[in-house]
Design a protein around this motif. Structure first.
Motif, PDB file in Angstrom:
ATOM      1  N   GLY A 208       6.095   4.847  -6.724  1.00  0.00           N
ATOM      2  CA  GLY A 208       6.241   5.352  -7.945  1.00  0.00           C
ATOM      3  C   GLY A 208       5.144   6.050  -8.446  1.00  0.00           C
ATOM      4  O   GLY A 208       4.201   6.305  -7.830  1.00  0.00           O
ATOM      5  N   ALA A 209       5.229   6.266  -9.297  1.00  0.00           N
ATOM      6  CA  ALA A 209       4.166   7.279 -10.052  1.00  0.00           C
ATOM      7  C   ALA A 209       2.642   6.724 -10.236  1.00  0.00           C
ATOM      8  O   ALA A 209       1.575   7.287 -10.546  1.00  0.00           O
ATOM      9  CB  ALA A 209       4.376   8.026 -11.607  1.00  0.00           C
ATOM     10  N   GLN A 210       2.897   5.221 -10.207  1.00  0.00           N
ATOM     11  CA  GLN A 210       1.723   4.546 -10.404  1.00  0.00           C
ATOM     12  C   GLN A 210       0.954   4.310  -8.994  1.00  0.00           C
ATOM     13  O   GLN A 210      -0.201   3.580  -9.171  1.00  0.00           O
ATOM     14  CB  GLN A 210       2.103   3.193 -10.858  1.00  0.00           C
ATOM     15  CG  GLN A 210       2.435   2.162  -9.635  1.00  0.00           C
ATOM     16  CD  GLN A 210       3.606   2.311  -9.114  1.00  0.00           C
ATOM     17  OE1 GLN A 210       4.552   3.062  -9.243  1.00  0.00           O
ATOM     18  NE2 GLN A 210       4.146   1.842  -7.495  1.00  0.00           N
ATOM     19  N   THR A 211       1.483   4.629  -7.894  1.00  0.00           N
ATOM     20  CA  THR A 211       0.872   4.708  -6.825  1.00  0.00           C
ATOM     21  C   THR A 211      -0.515   5.246  -6.325  1.00  0.00           C
ATOM     22  O   THR A 211      -0.641   6.700  -6.645  1.00  0.00           O
ATOM     23  CB  THR A 211       1.627   5.113  -5.631  1.00  0.00           C
ATOM     24  OG1 THR A 211       3.113   4.386  -5.671  1.00  0.00           O
ATOM     25  CG2 THR A 211       1.223   4.753  -3.991  1.00  0.00           C
ATOM     26  N   PRO A 212      -1.727   4.593  -6.366  1.00  0.00           N
ATOM     27  CA  PRO A 212      -3.065   5.519  -6.189  1.00  0.00           C
ATOM     28  C   PRO A 212      -3.087   6.162  -5.087  1.00  0.00           C
ATOM     29  O   PRO A 212      -3.588   7.253  -4.955  1.00  0.00           O
ATOM     30  CB  PRO A 212      -3.969   4.215  -6.084  1.00  0.00           C
ATOM     31  CG  PRO A 212      -3.173   3.092  -6.681  1.00  0.00           C
ATOM     32  CD  PRO A 212      -1.732   3.133  -6.340  1.00  0.00           C
ATOM     33  N   GLU A 213      -2.418   5.847  -3.998  1.00  0.00           N
ATOM     34  CA  GLU A 213      -2.526   6.606  -2.595  1.00  0.00           C
ATOM     35  C   GLU A 213      -1.016   6.890  -1.944  1.00  0.00           C
ATOM     36  O   GLU A 213      -0.781   6.228  -1.185  1.00  0.00           O
ATOM     37  CB  GLU A 213      -3.247   5.731  -1.383  1.00  0.00           C
ATOM     38  CG  GLU A 213      -4.666   5.326  -1.914  1.00  0.00           C
ATOM     39  CD  GLU A 213      -5.215   4.660  -0.862  1.00  0.00           C
ATOM     40  OE1 GLU A 213      -4.827   4.325   0.110  1.00  0.00           O
ATOM     41  OE2 GLU A 213      -6.573   4.553  -0.969  1.00  0.00           O
ATOM     42  N   PRO A 214      -0.444   7.365  -2.940  1.00  0.00           N
ATOM     43  CA  PRO A 214       1.110   8.043  -2.004  1.00  0.00           C
ATOM     44  C   PRO A 214       0.798   8.851  -0.839  1.00  0.00           C
ATOM     45  O   PRO A 214      -0.121   9.461  -0.603  1.00  0.00           O
ATOM     46  CB  PRO A 214       1.477   9.172  -3.392  1.00  0.00           C
ATOM     47  CG  PRO A 214       0.358   9.747  -4.048  1.00  0.00           C
ATOM     48  CD  PRO A 214      -0.620   8.546  -3.752  1.00  0.00           C
ATOM     49  N   GLY A 215       1.823   8.318   0.007  1.00  0.00           N
ATOM     50  CA  GLY A 215       2.010   8.945   1.343  1.00  0.00           C
ATOM     51  C   GLY A 215       0.919   8.197   2.404  1.00  0.00           C
ATOM     52  O   GLY A 215       1.340   8.327   3.493  1.00  0.00           O
ATOM     53  N   ALA A 216       0.423   7.131   1.880  1.00  0.00           N
ATOM     54  CA  ALA A 216      -0.342   6.074   2.772  1.00  0.00           C
ATOM     55  C   ALA A 216       0.692   5.432   3.538  1.00  0.00           C
ATOM     56  O   ALA A 216       1.724   5.003   2.993  1.00  0.00           O
ATOM     57  CB  ALA A 216      -1.273   5.454   2.149  1.00  0.00           C
ATOM     58  N   PRO A 217       0.489   4.812   4.621  1.00  0.00           N
ATOM     59  CA  PRO A 217       1.692   4.391   5.183  1.00  0.00           C
ATOM     60  C   PRO A 217       1.712   2.693   4.783  1.00  0.00           C
ATOM     61  O   PRO A 217       0.694   2.129   4.363  1.00  0.00           O
ATOM     62  CB  PRO A 217       1.081   4.128   6.760  1.00  0.00           C
ATOM     63  CG  PRO A 217      -0.384   4.032   6.678  1.00  0.00           C
ATOM     64  CD  PRO A 217      -0.725   5.099   5.586  1.00  0.00           C
ATOM     65  N   CYS A 218       2.872   2.146   5.310  1.00  0.00           N
ATOM     66  CA  CYS A 218       3.053   0.674   5.041  1.00  0.00           C
ATOM     67  C   CYS A 218       3.482  -0.166   6.361  1.00  0.00           C
ATOM     68  O   CYS A 218       3.674  -1.174   6.673  1.00  0.00           O
ATOM     69  CB  CYS A 218       4.394   0.373   4.226  1.00  0.00           C
ATOM     70  SG  CYS A 218       3.811  -0.474   2.644  1.00  0.00           S
ATOM     71  N   THR A 219       3.079   0.554   7.425  1.00  0.00           N
ATOM     72  CA  THR A 219       3.142   0.204   8.926  1.00  0.00           C
ATOM     73  C   THR A 219       1.600   0.385   9.412  1.00  0.00           C
ATOM     74  O   THR A 219       0.920   1.130   8.701  1.00  0.00           O
ATOM     75  CB  THR A 219       4.262   0.876   9.739  1.00  0.00           C
ATOM     76  OG1 THR A 219       3.973   2.137   9.836  1.00  0.00           O
ATOM     77  CG2 THR A 219       5.356   0.551   9.054  1.00  0.00           C
ATOM     78  N   GLY A 220       1.516  -0.246  10.582  1.00  0.00           N
ATOM     79  CA  GLY A 220       0.229  -0.107  11.447  1.00  0.00           C
ATOM     80  C   GLY A 220      -0.878  -1.010  10.574  1.00  0.00           C
ATOM     81  O   GLY A 220      -2.181  -0.821  11.078  1.00  0.00           O
ATOM     82  N   GLY A 221      -0.482  -1.968   9.610  1.00  0.00           N
ATOM     83  CA  GLY A 221      -1.431  -2.940   9.172  1.00  0.00           C
ATOM     84  C   GLY A 221      -1.713  -4.016   9.872  1.00  0.00           C
ATOM     85  O   GLY A 221      -1.552  -4.268  10.960  1.00  0.00           O
ATOM     86  N   ILE A 222      -1.595  -5.181   9.260  1.00  0.00           N
ATOM     87  CA  ILE A 222      -1.778  -6.516   9.810  1.00  0.00           C
ATOM     88  C   ILE A 222      -0.519  -7.333   9.327  1.00  0.00           C
ATOM     89  O   ILE A 222       0.160  -7.376   8.279  1.00  0.00           O
ATOM     90  CB  ILE A 222      -2.891  -7.391   9.438  1.00  0.00           C
ATOM     91  CG1 ILE A 222      -3.006  -7.589   8.060  1.00  0.00           C
ATOM     92  CG2 ILE A 222      -4.013  -6.397   9.842  1.00  0.00           C
ATOM     93  CD1 ILE A 222      -4.078  -8.533   7.304  1.00  0.00           C
ATOM     94  N   GLY A 223      -0.052  -8.387  10.150  1.00  0.00           N
ATOM     95  CA  GLY A 223       1.044  -9.440   9.488  1.00  0.00           C
ATOM     96  C   GLY A 223       0.277 -10.597   8.785  1.00  0.00           C
ATOM     97  O   GLY A 223      -1.109 -10.555   8.262  1.00  0.00           O
TER      98      GLY A 223
END
Length: 226
Positions: A208-223
């Motif tokens: 949403g509009a509140q997102t500080p880093e739009p377009g940043a991934p939600c994969t490739g992080g950690i479990g």
């Protein structure tokens, strides 16, 4: 020499009667075919309308599937009971170690440099706040629950999260409400998985509009365990 005393019209009456009888039979046969065709077409229309009704959202919902909803309309609605923080004033530094947050679950603040995978991930155990906050920074919605939440609600919420990119879910025993939804700078406590505010919150705050880093991934992080 003999001749038929009947007039010509009387002589032809037998042939005419035969022809008339044949014509009546043909007409009756054609009429029967037309009636049968119309009856068949009418039955098709009835079945077609019946099948169409079976595909309406209300009946689909009875099969356990969520009804089709207008996401833009939901996103435009205010979320009753929602708490908000100024998203731009929440610190966003990458730090090592634990962070003491003012609210639990946290809605933003300094966080670890690694984000939690949040591409529709349901974690069965508690996750680290510092990693989950980084996922919020990327525009995810974080669904949390404690032991007061009904099992049926937990299952329904898990199903929604699993089908929604940029969302994650985990248990959170320290929270005040049984079920809470959190985005960067936004948080609401809901009564159940069927609470309308769940759909509203997802529609408004997943990327949403509140997102500080739009377009940043939600994969490739950690479990959950890092």
């Amino acid at each position: 020499m003999s001749f038929d005393r009947r007039t010509s019209s009387e002589q032809m009456s037998d042939a005419d009667r035969t022809r008339d009888r044949r014509n009546r039979i043909v007409a009756i046969a054609l009429s029967t075919l037309v009636v049968a065709g119309l009856a068949g077409f009418g039955s098709y229309l009835v079945l077609d309308k019946s099948e169409a009704r079976e595909q309406t959202p209300d009946l689909v919902a009875q099969d356990g599937k969520p009804p089709v909803q207008d996401e833009s309309a939901l996103a435009a609605e205010p979320v009753e009971g929602e708490k908000s923080w100024d998203a731009e004033t929440l610190p966003r530094n990458h730090v090592a170690g634990e962070v003491k947050y003012a609210m639990r679950p946290p809605v933003g603040g300094d966080h670890d440099q690694a984000w939690l995978n949040c591409d529709g991930v349901v974690y069965e155990k508690a996750v680290a706040d510092v990693n989950a906050v980084h996922s919020l920074e990327h525009g995810s919605v974080w669904v949390t629950y404690n032991g007061k939440a009904a099992d049926a609600d937990v299952r329904k919420l898990a199903s929604r999260v699993e089908s929604t990119p940029f969302s994650l879910m985990s248990p959170y025993e320290e929270q005040a409400g049984a079920i809470m939804l959190t985005a960067w700078g936004k948080q609401v406590t809901v009564d159940s998985a069927d609470d309308r505010r769940v759909a509203q919150f997802f529609a408004k705050y997943v990327q949403g509009a509140q997102t500080p880093e739009p377009g940043a991934p939600c994969t490739g992080g950690i479990g959950a365990t890092g």
